[in-house]
Write a protein that holds these residues in place. Sequence first.
Motif, PDB file in Angstrom:
ATOM      1  N   THR A   1       1.923  11.514   0.380  1.00 53.50           N
ATOM      2  CA  THR A   1       1.439  12.540  -0.537  1.00 53.50           C
ATOM      3  C   THR A   1       1.478  12.131  -2.008  1.00 53.50           C
ATOM      4  O   THR A   1       0.447  12.133  -2.669  1.00 53.50           O
TER       5      THR A   1
ATOM      6  N   THR B   1      -2.109  13.931   4.517  1.00 54.62           N
ATOM      7  CA  THR B   1      -1.403  14.239   3.281  1.00 54.62           C
ATOM      8  C   THR B   1      -1.141  15.735   3.226  1.00 54.62           C
ATOM      9  O   THR B   1      -1.656  16.505   4.051  1.00 54.62           O
TER      10      THR B   1
ATOM     11  N   PRO C   1      -5.998  18.164  -5.151  1.00 56.49           N
ATOM     12  CA  PRO C   1      -5.605  17.286  -4.045  1.00 56.49           C
ATOM     13  C   PRO C   1      -4.490  16.345  -4.477  1.00 56.49           C
ATOM     14  O   PRO C   1      -4.348  16.031  -5.654  1.00 56.49           O
ATOM     15  N   SER C   2      -3.709  15.899  -3.509  1.00 57.61           N
ATOM     16  CA  SER C   2      -2.594  14.995  -3.810  1.00 57.61           C
ATOM     17  C   SER C   2      -3.115  13.638  -4.258  1.00 57.61           C
ATOM     18  O   SER C   2      -4.274  13.293  -4.029  1.00 57.61           O
TER      19      SER C   2
ATOM     20  N   HIS D   1      -4.528  11.867  -1.355  1.00 57.27           N
ATOM     21  CA  HIS D   1      -5.821  12.463  -0.982  1.00 57.27           C
ATOM     22  C   HIS D   1      -6.942  11.882  -1.854  1.00 57.27           C
ATOM     23  O   HIS D   1      -7.984  11.440  -1.341  1.00 57.27           O
TER      24      HIS D   1
ATOM     25  N   GLU E   1     -10.101   9.419  -0.549  1.00 51.07           N
ATOM     26  CA  GLU E   1     -11.502   9.768  -0.753  1.00 51.07           C
ATOM     27  C   GLU E   1     -12.232   8.658  -1.507  1.00 51.07           C
ATOM     28  O   GLU E   1     -13.374   8.320  -1.182  1.00 51.07           O
TER      29      GLU E   1
ATOM     30  N   VAL F   1      -9.704  12.254   5.449  1.00 53.41           N
ATOM     31  CA  VAL F   1      -8.438  12.863   5.014  1.00 53.41           C
ATOM     32  C   VAL F   1      -8.201  14.159   5.794  1.00 53.41           C
ATOM     33  O   VAL F   1      -9.099  14.984   5.928  1.00 53.41           O
TER      34      VAL F   1
ATOM     35  N   HIS G   1      -5.275  17.393   5.986  1.00 49.69           N
ATOM     36  CA  HIS G   1      -4.115  17.957   5.276  1.00 49.69           C
ATOM     37  C   HIS G   1      -3.625  19.241   5.940  1.00 49.69           C
ATOM     38  O   HIS G   1      -3.650  20.321   5.337  1.00 49.69           O
TER      39      HIS G   1
END
Length: 304
Positions: A3, A26, A40-41, A44, A48, A54, A56
């Motif tokens: 994360t 994540t 987003p983390s 993440h 991308e 991804v 979550h």
Amino acid sequence: MGTPEFAVPALEALHDAAHEIVCVYTQPPRPAGRGKKLQPSPVHKTAERLGIEVRHPVSLKSLEEQEKFAALGADVAVVAAYGLILPQPILDAPEHGCINIHASILPRWRGAAPIHRAILAGDAVTGVTIMQMEAGLDTGPMLAMVRTPIEDKTTGELTEELAELGAQLMVGTLRDLAIHVPVAQDDEDATYAPKIDKAEARIDWSKPAEEIERLARGLAPFPGAWFEMDGVNGPERVKLLRAEVTEGSGDAGTVLDEDFAIACGTGSIRPVRLQRAGKPAMDRADFLRGKPVNKGVVLPNRKA
């Protein structure tokens, strides 16, 4: 499976090493910033950018999520500061199980805040352990380890260093996974690294100078060790991000000179880097230029 920023180097290193990353897991986007928009983390965002699927989920406890994970047919799951508990079906799904990058020399500092706790305890050395995950908290057998001196590093600096060391160690471990013989941890040597409690962050000037210096480094940049001093509109909270132990003594919390030496329970410290609430961090000279602190001022102490 990761994360925060700590996990990003591992993801990038696995990608650069030409592993086929079938999916990234994540934690879900969280509200952040002034507008509290969902963000987003770091993992993440990186996934991308690399064009990797991804996922979550809020939890991995449901049969549906466990079946979706197993359907990936992964050879191995690499885990780095993911933040979710992995149920046994998740641990068992990949052919070679789940392998974790843990930021300590296990079995010392199992748990959530190993980097903070190593600095706060005054450890001379820390490192990264690659560990085969099992149901217990960081109790699994160890596959590889690397060490590094702590010296005068902050948690932020050490986190960046260990993230890079862990990424390269994981790539090397996976390259020759068959030759890494799992070594059981000695539970008798285990220590635990619980999350930092908010109450720990307020500086207690009755503590020894060396302990306060470690507190400043250990909680920098977040959550930041802090103390109170008089401000324009009453007490003002100031973060102490780095300090040095210096000569001088007096009643705990007393400013000893015009260059902001502060008496502690034993010895004294001199702030090196500070941050007022809502302001950028600055060196002591800039801080005092904007707000001189007179010799003899007594800083409020943490209440027992």
